[in-house]
Design a protein around this motif. Structure first.
Motif, PDB file in Angstrom:
ATOM      1  N   PRO A  82       0.584  -1.297  -0.146  1.00 52.16           N
ATOM      2  CA  PRO A  82       0.036  -0.107   0.048  1.00 52.16           C
ATOM      3  C   PRO A  82       0.938   1.473  -0.016  1.00 52.16           C
ATOM      4  CG  PRO A  82      -0.838  -1.644   1.509  1.00 52.16           C
ATOM      5  CD  PRO A  82       0.393  -1.983   1.044  1.00 52.16           C
ATOM      6  N   ARG A  83       2.170   1.331   0.385  1.00 46.65           N
ATOM      7  CA  ARG A  83       2.898   2.471   0.693  1.00 46.65           C
ATOM      8  C   ARG A  83       3.077   3.050  -0.870  1.00 46.65           C
ATOM      9  NH1 ARG A  83       7.158   0.672   5.214  1.00 46.65           N
ATOM     10  NH2 ARG A  83       6.726  -1.250   3.825  1.00 46.65           N
ATOM     11  N   LEU A  84       3.040   1.944  -1.906  1.00 47.42           N
ATOM     12  CA  LEU A  84       3.560   2.359  -3.356  1.00 47.42           C
ATOM     13  C   LEU A  84       2.248   2.954  -4.060  1.00 47.42           C
ATOM     14  CD1 LEU A  84       5.663  -0.028  -4.644  1.00 47.42           C
ATOM     15  CD2 LEU A  84       6.164   1.766  -3.417  1.00 47.42           C
ATOM     16  N   SER A 120      -0.651  15.172   1.337  1.00 49.91           N
ATOM     17  CA  SER A 120       0.300  15.988   0.659  1.00 49.91           C
ATOM     18  C   SER A 120       1.424  15.070  -0.003  1.00 49.91           C
ATOM     19  CB  SER A 120       0.870  17.064   1.628  1.00 49.91           C
ATOM     20  OG  SER A 120       1.502  16.363   2.428  1.00 49.91           O
ATOM     21  N   GLY A 121       2.148  15.598  -0.796  1.00 45.93           N
ATOM     22  CA  GLY A 121       3.508  15.112  -1.428  1.00 45.93           C
ATOM     23  C   GLY A 121       4.099  14.667  -0.339  1.00 45.93           C
ATOM     24  N   ALA A 122       4.470  15.359   0.671  1.00 47.01           N
ATOM     25  CA  ALA A 122       5.216  15.202   1.865  1.00 47.01           C
ATOM     26  C   ALA A 122       4.736  13.957   2.534  1.00 47.01           C
ATOM     27  CB  ALA A 122       5.300  16.380   2.629  1.00 47.01           C
ATOM     28  N   ASP A 123       3.440  13.673   2.648  1.00 49.71           N
ATOM     29  CA  ASP A 123       2.979  12.460   3.357  1.00 49.71           C
ATOM     30  C   ASP A 123       3.369  11.184   2.292  1.00 49.71           C
ATOM     31  OD1 ASP A 123       1.644  13.903   5.219  1.00 49.71           O
ATOM     32  OD2 ASP A 123       0.049  13.990   3.982  1.00 49.71           O
ATOM     33  N   VAL A 124       3.534  11.237   1.187  1.00 50.05           N
ATOM     34  CA  VAL A 124       3.773  10.251   0.380  1.00 50.05           C
ATOM     35  C   VAL A 124       5.305   9.922   0.273  1.00 50.05           C
ATOM     36  CG1 VAL A 124       3.743   9.319  -2.144  1.00 50.05           C
ATOM     37  CG2 VAL A 124       1.838  10.999  -1.288  1.00 50.05           C
ATOM     38  N   ASP A 125       5.886  11.103   0.339  1.00 52.04           N
ATOM     39  CA  ASP A 125       7.320  10.838   0.457  1.00 52.04           C
ATOM     40  C   ASP A 125       7.693  10.203   2.146  1.00 52.04           C
ATOM     41  OD1 ASP A 125       9.763  12.304  -0.633  1.00 52.04           O
ATOM     42  OD2 ASP A 125      10.204  12.751   1.614  1.00 52.04           O
ATOM     43  N   ASP A 126       6.790  10.329   2.957  1.00 55.04           N
ATOM     44  CA  ASP A 126       7.253   9.943   4.448  1.00 55.04           C
ATOM     45  C   ASP A 126       7.180   8.373   4.089  1.00 55.04           C
ATOM     46  OD1 ASP A 126       7.854  11.853   5.699  1.00 55.04           O
ATOM     47  OD2 ASP A 126       5.842  12.314   6.611  1.00 55.04           O
ATOM     48  N   ARG A 127       5.990   7.879   3.498  1.00 55.78           N
ATOM     49  CA  ARG A 127       5.827   6.253   3.329  1.00 55.78           C
ATOM     50  C   ARG A 127       6.574   5.737   2.109  1.00 55.78           C
ATOM     51  NH1 ARG A 127       1.680   6.188  -1.034  1.00 55.78           N
ATOM     52  NH2 ARG A 127       0.128   7.836  -1.041  1.00 55.78           N
ATOM     53  N   ILE A 128       7.135   6.740   1.335  1.00 57.05           N
ATOM     54  CA  ILE A 128       8.282   6.030   0.357  1.00 57.05           C
ATOM     55  C   ILE A 128       9.525   5.765   1.078  1.00 57.05           C
ATOM     56  CG2 ILE A 128       9.683   6.533  -1.370  1.00 57.05           C
ATOM     57  CD1 ILE A 128       6.811   5.753  -2.200  1.00 57.05           C
ATOM     58  N   ALA A 130       9.988   5.156   4.273  1.00 54.88           N
ATOM     59  CA  ALA A 130       9.797   3.877   5.127  1.00 54.88           C
ATOM     60  C   ALA A 130      10.001   2.647   4.374  1.00 54.88           C
ATOM     61  CB  ALA A 130       8.454   3.795   5.791  1.00 54.88           C
ATOM     62  N   PHE A 131       9.415   2.573   2.983  1.00 51.91           N
ATOM     63  CA  PHE A 131       9.384   1.422   2.185  1.00 51.91           C
ATOM     64  C   PHE A 131      11.064   1.390   1.671  1.00 51.91           C
ATOM     65  CE2 PHE A 131       9.764   0.206  -2.523  1.00 51.91           C
ATOM     66  CZ  PHE A 131       9.359  -1.050  -2.078  1.00 51.91           C
ATOM     67  N   LEU A 132      11.633   2.383   1.358  1.00 52.23           N
ATOM     68  CA  LEU A 132      12.921   2.229   0.846  1.00 52.23           C
ATOM     69  C   LEU A 132      14.050   1.655   2.091  1.00 52.23           C
ATOM     70  CD1 LEU A 132      13.505   5.411  -1.218  1.00 52.23           C
ATOM     71  CD2 LEU A 132      13.549   2.912  -2.107  1.00 52.23           C
ATOM     72  N   GLY A 133      13.559   1.917   3.426  1.00 51.64           N
ATOM     73  CA  GLY A 133      14.458   1.658   4.526  1.00 51.64           C
ATOM     74  C   GLY A 133      14.224  -0.004   4.581  1.00 51.64           C
ATOM     75  N   GLU A 134      13.382  -0.607   4.047  1.00 54.03           N
ATOM     76  CA  GLU A 134      13.037  -1.937   4.167  1.00 54.03           C
ATOM     77  C   GLU A 134      13.391  -2.732   3.017  1.00 54.03           C
ATOM     78  OE1 GLU A 134       8.945  -2.465   5.229  1.00 54.03           O
ATOM     79  OE2 GLU A 134       9.078  -1.339   7.084  1.00 54.03           O
ATOM     80  N   LEU A 135      14.045  -2.342   2.146  1.00 51.03           N
ATOM     81  CA  LEU A 135      14.430  -3.000   1.093  1.00 51.03           C
ATOM     82  C   LEU A 135      15.271  -4.065   1.216  1.00 51.03           C
ATOM     83  CD1 LEU A 135      15.206  -0.526  -1.773  1.00 51.03           C
ATOM     84  CD2 LEU A 135      13.149  -2.027  -1.761  1.00 51.03           C
ATOM     85  N   ASP A 136      16.043  -4.230   2.125  1.00 46.83           N
ATOM     86  CA  ASP A 136      17.108  -5.075   2.557  1.00 46.83           C
ATOM     87  C   ASP A 136      16.155  -6.499   3.096  1.00 46.83           C
ATOM     88  OD1 ASP A 136      19.379  -4.094   1.870  1.00 46.83           O
ATOM     89  OD2 ASP A 136      19.404  -3.150   3.614  1.00 46.83           O
ATOM     90  N   LEU A 137      14.699  -6.265   3.050  1.00 48.74           N
ATOM     91  CA  LEU A 137      13.995  -7.460   3.332  1.00 48.74           C
ATOM     92  C   LEU A 137      13.488  -8.194   2.219  1.00 48.74           C
ATOM     93  CD1 LEU A 137      12.052  -5.781   6.554  1.00 48.74           C
ATOM     94  CD2 LEU A 137      14.099  -7.106   6.784  1.00 48.74           C
ATOM     95  N   ARG A 138      13.946  -7.664   1.088  1.00 47.17           N
ATOM     96  CA  ARG A 138      13.521  -8.393  -0.229  1.00 47.17           C
ATOM     97  C   ARG A 138      13.732 -10.033   0.143  1.00 47.17           C
ATOM     98  NH1 ARG A 138      18.557  -6.290  -0.725  1.00 47.17           N
ATOM     99  NH2 ARG A 138      20.048  -7.339  -2.149  1.00 47.17           N
TER     100      ARG A 138
END
Length: 208
Positions: A82-84, A120-128, A130-138
């Motif tokens: 959902p964060r995407l 806001s765009g800033a809200d979307v930026d915040d969830r993005i 968080a998502f990028l911070g978890e990429l090592d869990l792929r």
């Protein structure tokens, strides 16, 4: 680590803005032209992902899920994230309110302007972030991920990874439907395969 970012194929809301007044944003279908776009994009995306195993992370909107199905890919794993999703404009919109908010948002700035019942765009930026911070869990052994998402979300993914300023983000245009970008992470950080179209120079002079 490679991230192949792709915007969904053309949906009804891209050609008929009144669709947002009767269909929830998450439920907008692809157009027949969008279905053709997605089928044609499949071979190109397979080439970008390479011969090794890859995973898919997809926004759980109807248009992104349908686009992914029509790409005809064979990932080792697919996750709905959902964060995407698209920037949230609220629930069913009215024509006058939508036009007013679009005009205000353009004058105020797409990053900080908060939609009346959405983000806001800033809200979307915040969830993005968080998502990028978890990429090592792929999934183990996967060196590439296909992210099937939305135009503004793609620009913010690149902004976060590349460390671009807000001013530069606001000067960039959304990619076209089914357009892609590739982010590659190496020892010195992220690189982007090619720039986004830019409709004006960034106010702070920064460049892609």
């Amino acid at each position: 680590m490679r991230l192949v970012l792709v915007r969904h194929a053309e949906c009804l809301g891209n050609v008929d803005k009144s669709a947002y007044t009767r269909i929830p944003d998450h439920a907008l279908p692809l157009t027949p032209a969008g279905e053709r776009q997605a089928r044609e994009a499949g071979p190109r995306l397979r080439g970008l992902l390479g011969d090794g195993p890859y995973g898919v992370v997809v926004s759980p909107y109807r248009r992104t899920l349908h686009s992914l199905a029509l790409f005809g890919l064979d990932p080792v794993a697919t996750v709905q994230e959902p964060r995407l999703r698209e920037q949230d404009w609220g629930n069913l919109q009215d024509d006058d309110g939508q036009r007013r908010q679009e005009a205000e948002r353009h004058a105020y700035g797409h990053f900080f302007y908060r939609l009346a019942h959405g983000e806001s765009g800033a809200d979307v930026d915040d969830r993005i972030a968080a998502f990028l911070g978890e990429l090592d869990l792929r999934p183990p052994g996967v060196d590439a991920l296909l992210l099937v998402t939305h135009g503004l979300t793609m620009r913010l993914l690149a902004r976060r990874a590349m460390g671009w300023s807000v001013s530069l983000f606001e000067s960039l245009s959304n990619p076209a439907c089914c357009e892609d970008r590739v982010l590659t992470r190496g020892a010195d950080g992220w690189t982007l395969d090619r720039p986004f179209a830019q409709w004006r120079a960034a106010d702070d002079g920064s460049v892609q």
